[in-house]
Design a protein around this motif. Structure first.
Motif, PDB file in Angstrom:
ATOM      1  N   SER A 155       0.778  -1.237   0.000  1.00 46.71           N
ATOM      2  CA  SER A 155       0.000   0.000   0.000  1.00 46.71           C
ATOM      3  C   SER A 155       0.810   1.287   0.000  1.00 46.71           C
ATOM      4  O   SER A 155       0.266   2.337  -0.359  1.00 46.71           O
ATOM      5  N   ALA A 156       2.074   1.235   0.382  1.00 45.29           N
ATOM      6  CA  ALA A 156       2.812   2.476   0.594  1.00 45.29           C
ATOM      7  C   ALA A 156       3.825   2.798  -0.498  1.00 45.29           C
ATOM      8  O   ALA A 156       3.879   3.933  -0.997  1.00 45.29           O
ATOM      9  N   LEU A 157       4.651   1.836  -0.880  1.00 42.52           N
ATOM     10  CA  LEU A 157       5.725   2.127  -1.832  1.00 42.52           C
ATOM     11  C   LEU A 157       5.168   2.571  -3.182  1.00 42.52           C
ATOM     12  O   LEU A 157       4.348   1.881  -3.782  1.00 42.52           O
ATOM     13  N   PRO A 158       5.606   3.720  -3.685  1.00 41.78           N
ATOM     14  CA  PRO A 158       5.114   4.176  -4.992  1.00 41.78           C
ATOM     15  C   PRO A 158       5.539   3.211  -6.092  1.00 41.78           C
ATOM     16  O   PRO A 158       6.634   2.671  -6.078  1.00 41.78           O
ATOM     17  N   GLY A 159       4.625   2.973  -7.027  1.00 46.57           N
ATOM     18  CA  GLY A 159       4.929   2.119  -8.166  1.00 46.57           C
ATOM     19  C   GLY A 159       4.523   0.680  -8.010  1.00 46.57           C
ATOM     20  O   GLY A 159       4.541  -0.071  -8.985  1.00 46.57           O
ATOM     21  N   TYR A 171     -10.512   6.789  -9.524  1.00 46.10           N
ATOM     22  CA  TYR A 171     -11.331   7.702  -8.727  1.00 46.10           C
ATOM     23  C   TYR A 171     -10.668   9.072  -8.588  1.00 46.10           C
ATOM     24  O   TYR A 171     -11.351  10.092  -8.599  1.00 46.10           O
ATOM     25  N   PHE A 172      -9.353   9.092  -8.438  1.00 41.49           N
ATOM     26  CA  PHE A 172      -8.639  10.347  -8.201  1.00 41.49           C
ATOM     27  C   PHE A 172      -7.833  10.824  -9.407  1.00 41.49           C
ATOM     28  O   PHE A 172      -7.196  11.881  -9.334  1.00 41.49           O
ATOM     29  N   GLY A 173      -7.837  10.044 -10.499  1.00 44.20           N
ATOM     30  CA  GLY A 173      -7.079  10.442 -11.686  1.00 44.20           C
ATOM     31  C   GLY A 173      -5.584  10.415 -11.461  1.00 44.20           C
ATOM     32  O   GLY A 173      -4.842  11.224 -12.029  1.00 44.20           O
ATOM     33  N   THR A 174      -5.119   9.490 -10.633  1.00 49.11           N
ATOM     34  CA  THR A 174      -3.709   9.417 -10.254  1.00 49.11           C
ATOM     35  C   THR A 174      -3.048   8.194 -10.874  1.00 49.11           C
ATOM     36  O   THR A 174      -3.662   7.455 -11.636  1.00 49.11           O
ATOM     37  N   THR A 175      -1.782   7.979 -10.545  1.00 49.46           N
ATOM     38  CA  THR A 175      -1.035   6.828 -11.029  1.00 49.46           C
ATOM     39  C   THR A 175      -0.509   6.029  -9.840  1.00 49.46           C
ATOM     40  O   THR A 175      -0.669   6.427  -8.683  1.00 49.46           O
ATOM     41  N   ALA A 176       0.166   4.934 -10.141  1.00 55.26           N
ATOM     42  CA  ALA A 176       0.726   4.095  -9.078  1.00 55.26           C
ATOM     43  C   ALA A 176       1.834   4.802  -8.307  1.00 55.26           C
ATOM     44  O   ALA A 176       2.243   4.345  -7.240  1.00 55.26           O
ATOM     45  N   PHE A 177       2.338   5.910  -8.855  1.00 53.47           N
ATOM     46  CA  PHE A 177       3.419   6.662  -8.205  1.00 53.47           C
ATOM     47  C   PHE A 177       2.895   7.886  -7.455  1.00 53.47           C
ATOM     48  O   PHE A 177       3.665   8.800  -7.144  1.00 53.47           O
ATOM     49  N   ALA A 178       1.620   7.916  -7.146  1.00 55.18           N
ATOM     50  CA  ALA A 178       1.020   9.063  -6.472  1.00 55.18           C
ATOM     51  C   ALA A 178       1.693   9.345  -5.135  1.00 55.18           C
ATOM     52  O   ALA A 178       1.974   8.429  -4.366  1.00 55.18           O
ATOM     53  N   ALA A 179       1.952  10.639  -4.871  1.00 53.07           N
ATOM     54  CA  ALA A 179       2.549  11.093  -3.610  1.00 53.07           C
ATOM     55  C   ALA A 179       3.707  10.193  -3.182  1.00 53.07           C
ATOM     56  O   ALA A 179       3.672   9.584  -2.107  1.00 53.07           O
ATOM     57  N   ARG A 296      -4.927   6.277 -17.265  1.00 50.56           N
ATOM     58  CA  ARG A 296      -3.484   6.164 -17.510  1.00 50.56           C
ATOM     59  C   ARG A 296      -2.789   5.256 -16.491  1.00 50.56           C
ATOM     60  O   ARG A 296      -1.851   4.531 -16.842  1.00 50.56           O
ATOM     61  N   GLY A 297      -3.239   5.280 -15.249  1.00 47.04           N
ATOM     62  CA  GLY A 297      -2.611   4.432 -14.235  1.00 47.04           C
ATOM     63  C   GLY A 297      -2.799   2.952 -14.528  1.00 47.04           C
ATOM     64  O   GLY A 297      -1.855   2.158 -14.432  1.00 47.04           O
TER      65      GLY A 297
END
Length: 482
Positions: A155-159, A171-179, A296-297
């Motif tokens: 759940s935590a590591l980006p990517g 839902y948020f229009g984000t990717t696996a690298f969010a924040a 895109r994600g």
């Protein structure tokens, strides 16, 4: 009575899932039961027009990830790549770092997209030998596997291509690298605090001379309950059935390459390929009137897993006992997991349609004092705890309240990337309660009981992730998404 119509079906779902009954059966039955108890909705209409549509929407959005992820995990297992990585890590760290070696092995494999259950079956025999030689109690193995396999890499590591990191994307229009900054901080906290706890427990046992203990360490065949729990948690037993291994393992560089490819291609696709694509056509009804931000994600993970699968097949072709059987079992292993998780989403859709759900939502929103990060965290952790499923609880919360969370974030200027990361971490903060399918299955693999080992799982996979969740909420409120 209306509130009872929600709480009683949820309680029964938890109880029967703990007893090993598949969610594929439980979710629709309990959804209809909730409607009957609450009144106000037609049971048939709730089943066909709410339950089934919500279930189908989840499958439509996420089947490619389940499908490709299951194939990738099976290829990593049958090629010997998972075992090769584990043996290399252990060889480098040495017997004196048994705890760290097991955690890192699990983390590397799950971060690369290999399912928890493949990892647990592959790592347990190695972990038992390491712990026995190091005189570390066997009862600590489930806690080590839990820390490495279903906390920070989930759940935590980006990517990470884990479904818990993928579900928030549309839902948020984000990717696996969010924040990524928030994610890395959360991961460091989970890893650091978890290792402190496990090392403390190992040192205390060493001081008392407890040792490994007298145990039968033969790897069990998955029994009926373990099969059901594996499927409830999001994996099919076809992925974890042991096969006779008479082949040579690939060298470490070749074994780790598919994991590197997954993360690298995912990143490159989002950052460099997507901006070059002409995607205005996505607004047409033929393509669901969507936008590139919403897809895109998922596209990036699909491309990354496909590239890694092709590499695995081409580079290890001679190592597969039967490549056709491996691919068939991998593909088959995707079906039951996504239908079980989607059934939970359908159940959540029915619950969200009941009048009493509005009262629960209003209560959660009032407790959060209008803070969208706190609101999404409270909703996701509560539902993940009740269902015993990170992906199921998150999906129910976002399906029912996703647009509300986005509106709250926009109104308060809250970063949607921070919303994604908080949502993902929240899904794994309270899901690993005693009725969680992963918990039960890992204990079954180790032939241990909740009394033997659940305390360490609770600390490493519940308390520690919850601390990390609180920390990143505070940081996101102070500094935004970074």
């Amino acid at each position: 009575m209306e509130l009872l119509g929600i709480l009683l079906p949820l309680g029964l779902l938890m109880y029967f899932a703990f007893r090993g009954i598949t969610l594929l059966l439980l979710a629709p039955v309990m959804a209809v039961f909730a409607v009957v108890l609450s009144g106000g909705l037609s049971p048939l209409a709730a089943f066909t027009q709410i339950f089934m549509i919500n279930t189908a929407d989840f499958i439509l959005a996420f089947f490619p990830l389940f499908f490709l992820g299951a194939i990738f995990g099976k290829l990593m297992d049958d090629s010997g790549s998972a075992e090769s990585i584990a043996r290399w890590v252990i060889g480098k760290l040495g017997m004196g770092n048994a705890m760290l070696a097991v955690v890192i092995c699990c983390a590397v494999l799950t971060y690369g997209g290999v399912s928890l259950f493949v990892v647990a079956f592959a790592i347990f025999p190695i972990a038992s030998a390491l712990f026995r030689d190091a005189a570390v109690p066997k009862r600590l193995i489930p806690g080590a596997i839990a820390l490495g396999a279903f906390t920070f890499t989930m759940s935590a590591l980006p990517g990470t291509p884990a479904i818990q990191n993928a579900i928030p994307m549309p839902y948020f229009g984000t990717t696996a690298f969010a924040a990524p900054g928030l994610g890395i901080i959360a991961a460091i906290m989970m890893f650091g605090l978890g290792m402190l706890w496990l090392n403390h427990r190992a040192s205390a046992a060493l001081a008392t001379g407890e040792g490994y203990g007298n145990h039968d360490d033969g790897l069990p065949e998955p029994d009926t309950v373990m099969r059901a729990q594996a499927q409830n948690e999001g994996f099919d037993v076809n992925e974890i059935e042991a096969t006779e291994d008479t082949r040579n393992l690939p060298p470490f560089i070749l074994a780790i390459a598919p994991i590197v490819i997954v993360v690298l291609v995912n990143f490159l696709f989002v950052e460099f390929v997507v901006p070059q694509l002409e995607t205005a056509y996505l607004a047409e009804p033929l393509f669901g009137a969507t936008s590139i931000e919403a897809v895109r994600g998922v596209w990036a993970i699909v491309v990354a897993l496909t590239a890694s699968i092709l590499f695995l097949i081409l580079s290890n072709f001679r190592r597969f006992p039967d490549i056709r059987e491996t691919l068939n079992k991998g593909a088959d292993a995707a079906v039951l997991p996504i239908f079980n998780t989607a059934s939970l989403v359908g159940f959540g859709g029915v619950i969200a349609a009941l009048p009493a759900f509005g009262e629960i939502t209003d209560g959660l929103m009032s407790l959060s004092d209008g803070n969208p990060l706190v609101s999404v965290a409270m909703s996701v952790t509560t539902l993940s705890a009740l269902t015993g499923s990170a992906s199921g609880g998150m999906s129910i919360a976002l399906d029912a309240l996703g647009s509300t969370f986005v509106a709250m974030a926009n109104a308060t200027g809250t970063s949607l990337e921070a919303m994604h990361r908080v949502t993902s971490v929240a899904s794994g903060a309270l899901d690993a309660l005693p009725h969680n399918g992963a918990v039960i299955t890992v204990l079954g693999i180790a032939k241990l009981t909740h009394k033997d080992s659940y305390l360490d799982i609770f600390v490493t996979a519940v308390i520690v992730p919850f601390i990390a969740l609180v920390a990143i909420i505070v940081l996101a409120n102070l500094f935004g998404g970074f």
